[in-house]
Motif scaffolding. Sequence first.
Motif, PDB file in Angstrom:
ATOM      1  N   VAL A  80       0.834  -1.214   0.000  1.00  7.11           N
ATOM      2  CA  VAL A  80       0.000   0.000   0.000  1.00  7.11           C
ATOM      3  C   VAL A  80       0.868   1.264   0.000  1.00  7.11           C
ATOM      4  O   VAL A  80       0.409   2.336   0.393  1.00  7.11           O
ATOM      5  N   LYS A  81       2.115   1.113  -0.423  1.00  2.00           N
ATOM      6  CA  LYS A  81       3.000   2.290  -0.464  1.00  2.00           C
ATOM      7  C   LYS A  81       2.493   3.283  -1.510  1.00  2.00           C
ATOM      8  O   LYS A  81       1.604   2.943  -2.299  1.00  2.00           O
ATOM      9  N   ALA A  82       3.116   4.468  -1.500  1.00  2.00           N
ATOM     10  CA  ALA A  82       2.750   5.530  -2.448  1.00  2.00           C
ATOM     11  C   ALA A  82       1.239   5.771  -2.456  1.00  2.00           C
ATOM     12  O   ALA A  82       0.588   5.762  -3.516  1.00  2.00           O
ATOM     13  N   ALA A 104      -1.165   3.906  -1.479  1.00  2.00           N
ATOM     14  CA  ALA A 104      -1.845   2.745  -2.082  1.00  2.00           C
ATOM     15  C   ALA A 104      -1.956   2.933  -3.592  1.00  2.00           C
ATOM     16  O   ALA A 104      -3.031   2.826  -4.174  1.00  2.00           O
ATOM     17  N   TYR A 105      -0.798   3.188  -4.208  1.00  2.00           N
ATOM     18  CA  TYR A 105      -0.709   3.388  -5.659  1.00  2.00           C
ATOM     19  C   TYR A 105      -1.753   4.429  -6.118  1.00  2.00           C
ATOM     20  O   TYR A 105      -2.415   4.268  -7.142  1.00  2.00           O
ATOM     21  N   GLY A 106      -1.870   5.482  -5.298  1.00  2.00           N
ATOM     22  CA  GLY A 106      -2.787   6.573  -5.648  1.00  2.00           C
ATOM     23  C   GLY A 106      -4.212   6.357  -5.183  1.00  2.00           C
ATOM     24  O   GLY A 106      -5.039   7.268  -5.261  1.00  2.00           O
ATOM     25  N   SER A 143      19.906  -5.417  -7.540  1.00  2.00           N
ATOM     26  CA  SER A 143      20.980  -4.420  -7.411  1.00  2.00           C
ATOM     27  C   SER A 143      20.459  -3.066  -6.946  1.00  2.00           C
ATOM     28  O   SER A 143      20.838  -2.019  -7.486  1.00  2.00           O
ATOM     29  N   ARG A 144      19.588  -3.129  -5.949  1.00  2.62           N
ATOM     30  CA  ARG A 144      19.073  -1.905  -5.333  1.00  2.62           C
ATOM     31  C   ARG A 144      19.382  -2.063  -3.853  1.00  2.62           C
ATOM     32  O   ARG A 144      20.550  -2.231  -3.513  1.00  2.62           O
ATOM     33  N   LEU A 145      18.427  -2.072  -2.958  1.00  2.00           N
ATOM     34  CA  LEU A 145      18.734  -2.341  -1.548  1.00  2.00           C
ATOM     35  C   LEU A 145      18.930  -3.844  -1.340  1.00  2.00           C
ATOM     36  O   LEU A 145      18.352  -4.660  -2.048  1.00  2.00           O
ATOM     37  N   THR A 153      13.662 -11.082  -0.669  1.00  4.15           N
ATOM     38  CA  THR A 153      14.390 -10.539  -1.801  1.00  4.15           C
ATOM     39  C   THR A 153      13.360  -9.956  -2.770  1.00  4.15           C
ATOM     40  O   THR A 153      12.158 -10.041  -2.525  1.00  4.15           O
ATOM     41  N   HIS A 154      13.835  -9.330  -3.832  1.00  2.38           N
ATOM     42  CA  HIS A 154      12.900  -8.676  -4.761  1.00  2.38           C
ATOM     43  C   HIS A 154      13.301  -8.982  -6.200  1.00  2.38           C
ATOM     44  O   HIS A 154      14.487  -8.971  -6.532  1.00  2.38           O
ATOM     45  N   MET A 155      12.306  -9.258  -7.023  1.00  2.00           N
ATOM     46  CA  MET A 155      12.546  -9.666  -8.411  1.00  2.00           C
ATOM     47  C   MET A 155      12.670  -8.458  -9.343  1.00  2.00           C
ATOM     48  O   MET A 155      11.845  -7.549  -9.287  1.00  2.00           O
ATOM     49  N   ALA A 166       7.950 -12.354  -3.904  1.00  2.00           N
ATOM     50  CA  ALA A 166       7.148 -12.143  -5.114  1.00  2.00           C
ATOM     51  C   ALA A 166       6.350 -10.849  -5.125  1.00  2.00           C
ATOM     52  O   ALA A 166       5.512 -10.618  -4.249  1.00  2.00           O
ATOM     53  N   ASN A 167       6.593 -10.007  -6.138  1.00  2.00           N
ATOM     54  CA  ASN A 167       5.661  -8.925  -6.457  1.00  2.00           C
ATOM     55  C   ASN A 167       4.508  -9.549  -7.261  1.00  2.00           C
ATOM     56  O   ASN A 167       4.434 -10.785  -7.382  1.00  2.00           O
ATOM     57  N   SER A 168       3.644  -8.724  -7.843  1.00  2.00           N
ATOM     58  CA  SER A 168       2.460  -9.279  -8.524  1.00  2.00           C
ATOM     59  C   SER A 168       2.836 -10.242  -9.644  1.00  2.00           C
ATOM     60  O   SER A 168       2.310 -11.361  -9.718  1.00  2.00           O
ATOM     61  N   ALA A 169       3.740  -9.788 -10.532  1.00  2.00           N
ATOM     62  CA  ALA A 169       4.068 -10.618 -11.699  1.00  2.00           C
ATOM     63  C   ALA A 169       4.673 -11.940 -11.254  1.00  2.00           C
ATOM     64  O   ALA A 169       4.345 -13.007 -11.794  1.00  2.00           O
ATOM     65  N   VAL A 229       3.395 -13.661  -0.393  1.00  2.00           N
ATOM     66  CA  VAL A 229       3.649 -12.867  -1.600  1.00  2.00           C
ATOM     67  C   VAL A 229       3.346 -11.399  -1.283  1.00  2.00           C
ATOM     68  O   VAL A 229       2.616 -11.102  -0.337  1.00  2.00           O
ATOM     69  N   ARG A 230       3.942 -10.486  -2.088  1.00  2.00           N
ATOM     70  CA  ARG A 230       3.792  -9.047  -1.807  1.00  2.00           C
ATOM     71  C   ARG A 230       3.213  -8.325  -3.026  1.00  2.00           C
ATOM     72  O   ARG A 230       3.897  -7.534  -3.669  1.00  2.00           O
ATOM     73  N   PRO A 231       1.958  -8.570  -3.370  1.00  2.00           N
ATOM     74  CA  PRO A 231       1.402  -7.917  -4.553  1.00  2.00           C
ATOM     75  C   PRO A 231       1.024  -6.458  -4.312  1.00  2.00           C
ATOM     76  O   PRO A 231       0.519  -6.114  -3.239  1.00  2.00           O
ATOM     77  N   GLY A 232       1.262  -5.639  -5.307  1.00  2.00           N
ATOM     78  CA  GLY A 232       0.815  -4.251  -5.292  1.00  2.00           C
ATOM     79  C   GLY A 232      -0.143  -4.045  -6.462  1.00  2.00           C
ATOM     80  O   GLY A 232      -1.372  -4.119  -6.308  1.00  2.00           O
ATOM     81  N   ILE A 233       0.430  -3.885  -7.656  1.00  2.00           N
ATOM     82  CA  ILE A 233      -0.364  -3.465  -8.820  1.00  2.00           C
ATOM     83  C   ILE A 233      -1.581  -4.379  -9.069  1.00  2.00           C
ATOM     84  O   ILE A 233      -2.649  -3.894  -9.453  1.00  2.00           O
ATOM     85  N   SER A 234      -1.456  -5.673  -8.815  1.00  2.00           N
ATOM     86  CA  SER A 234      -2.561  -6.597  -9.120  1.00  2.00           C
ATOM     87  C   SER A 234      -3.736  -6.407  -8.167  1.00  2.00           C
ATOM     88  O   SER A 234      -4.883  -6.664  -8.547  1.00  2.00           O
ATOM     89  N   VAL A 292       2.368   1.389 -16.274  1.00  2.00           N
ATOM     90  CA  VAL A 292       1.037   1.675 -15.709  1.00  2.00           C
ATOM     91  C   VAL A 292       1.116   2.214 -14.269  1.00  2.00           C
ATOM     92  O   VAL A 292       0.228   2.936 -13.812  1.00  2.00           O
ATOM     93  N   TYR A 293       2.207   1.881 -13.581  1.00  2.00           N
ATOM     94  CA  TYR A 293       2.363   2.333 -12.196  1.00  2.00           C
ATOM     95  C   TYR A 293       2.429   3.861 -12.086  1.00  2.00           C
ATOM     96  O   TYR A 293       1.994   4.441 -11.085  1.00  2.00           O
ATOM     97  N   GLU A 294       3.014   4.500 -13.094  1.00  2.00           N
ATOM     98  CA  GLU A 294       3.342   5.925 -12.940  1.00  2.00           C
ATOM     99  C   GLU A 294       2.119   6.843 -12.949  1.00  2.00           C
ATOM    100  O   GLU A 294       2.011   7.720 -12.075  1.00  2.00           O
TER     101      GLU A 294
HETATM  102  C1  LIG Z   1       9.896  -4.550  -2.394  1.00  2.00           C
HETATM  103  C2  LIG Z   1       8.624  -4.556  -3.158  1.00  2.00           C
HETATM  104  N1  LIG Z   1       7.768  -5.577  -3.016  1.00  2.00           N
HETATM  105  C3  LIG Z   1       6.595  -5.628  -3.682  1.00  2.00           C
HETATM  106  C4  LIG Z   1       6.222  -4.620  -4.552  1.00  2.00           C
HETATM  107  C5  LIG Z   1       4.915  -4.714  -5.291  1.00  2.00           C
HETATM  108  O1  LIG Z   1       5.151  -4.792  -6.679  1.00  2.00           O
HETATM  109  P1  LIG Z   1       3.954  -4.884  -7.727  1.00  2.00           P
HETATM  110  O2  LIG Z   1       3.234  -3.591  -7.625  1.00  2.00           O
HETATM  111  O3  LIG Z   1       4.641  -5.046  -9.046  1.00  2.00           O
HETATM  112  O4  LIG Z   1       3.124  -6.042  -7.343  1.00  2.00           O
HETATM  113  C6  LIG Z   1       7.077  -3.535  -4.735  1.00  2.00           C
HETATM  114  C7  LIG Z   1       6.701  -2.456  -5.653  1.00  2.00           C
HETATM  115  O5  LIG Z   1       7.429  -1.781  -6.281  1.00  2.00           O
HETATM  116  C8  LIG Z   1       8.316  -3.501  -4.026  1.00  2.00           C
HETATM  117  O6  LIG Z   1       9.170  -2.475  -4.161  1.00  2.00           O
END
Ligand SMILES: Cc1ncc(COP(=O)(O)O)c(C=O)c1O
Length: 381
Positions: A46-48, A50-52, A144-146, A173-175, A213-216, A229-234, A363-365
């Motif tokens: 729900v960062k940013a 909650a994507y607006g 190669s970020r945090l 970790t993050h993909m 895992a992010n959404s994809a 799993v850590r979905p945002g956009i989905s 689409v995120y932007e």
């Molecule tokens: C560390 C981390 N996990 C999960 C997500 C969610 O990604 P998504 O919105 O592609 O599902 C993000 C989003 O950028 C992220 O930075």
Amino acid sequence: MRTLSIILWSMLKTSYATWLEVDLQAIRHNIEKIQSLTNVSVMAVVKANAYGHGLINVARTVRKMGLEWLGVARIDEALLLRDKGINGKILVLGHTDPIDVPLAVRHHISLAVHSQSLVLPYQEMASHYDEKLMVHAKIDTGMSRLGEEYTQAVQFIRSLFDCEGLQVEGVFTHMARADELSLDTTDNQIEKFDKILEDLGPEREKIQWIHAANSAAAVFHPNTRFNMVRPGISIYGLNPSEEAPLPAGFEPALSWKSVITSVKTVPPHRGISYGHRYITSNYEKIGTISVGYGDGYRRVPGNEVLVNGRKVPVLGNVCMDQCVISLNGLPDVKTGDEVVLLGKQGDQEISAETLAKKWNTIVYEPICGLTGRIPRVYLNE
Ligand SMILES: Cc1ncc(COP(=O)(O)O)c(C=O)c1O
């Protein structure tokens, strides 16, 4: 209840120059889809804002569904959630300065520890409290970020186990390229992550949450799911990328609307808006709407909106608070009529994906760029 909220909303909405409608039922439905697809715990990202879509209302909805975890980028977002009475688990996925560790301990906020160099400062700050600081070790397997380098990860995680003031709740970790389905980058990252978990031996059992895992990744790469799993956009019903469209049944939660504030006909050879980037060829019917780049509507050529169920072009430059639209061929349009910038009207739709394409971005932007001054209206609470 639903009828009542629609009636109340229709009484209120005429006072807004522009507004966002957020369908909370769509968010609930999308989360249920992710749950049934993955069969593991879901941390709603729900960062940013909650994507607006609005941090607090989305977080409340998620909590009411019984989800334990919320993911944010910064401690300020976590503190705002706590301030608004949101309980349960919150993980700050990004960097937190050690000076903010006391806030994290006091408000039961879990932090990502992303480098060996943070371990001692975090421990030092946490040592003044009876309660432990909850941490998730963040490992860099290829983004190669945090994150601590994967080659150092086992010793990094072990050093965290040895810290008195810290409690290791998770490892993650993050993909970097999970939305590019033809590549093997995700498998390579997971191979490295799996090896770390294996090398921990029986100590792996001490880690409650393992997530990658992010959404994809959650949808398309089952080997990234672990136990969360850590979905945002989905969860907002939008596709991670063109190459990784969500399976059927996900629903976009957001619409962006406005009303026509003026209608007039101008003569040929008339320049429209700042810079006169559009010049009329004939007598043309034009209208204005109170939406501009101050709301996050991009100042680029080619924008379109929906009026009376038809797509019409935005004319000339988008201003800070307004833009001009073409009303040619729409004889019945009048001030006060609804305009859709994002979403459906009649059988027409402007999707966030379409907007992103026009704006030459992902689409995120566009959704994260929706500014705070636009009122958010929540449907189906
Ligand atoms: C560390 C981390 N996990 C999960 C997500 C969610 O990604 P998504 O919105 O592609 O599902 C993000 C989003 O950028 C992220 O930075």
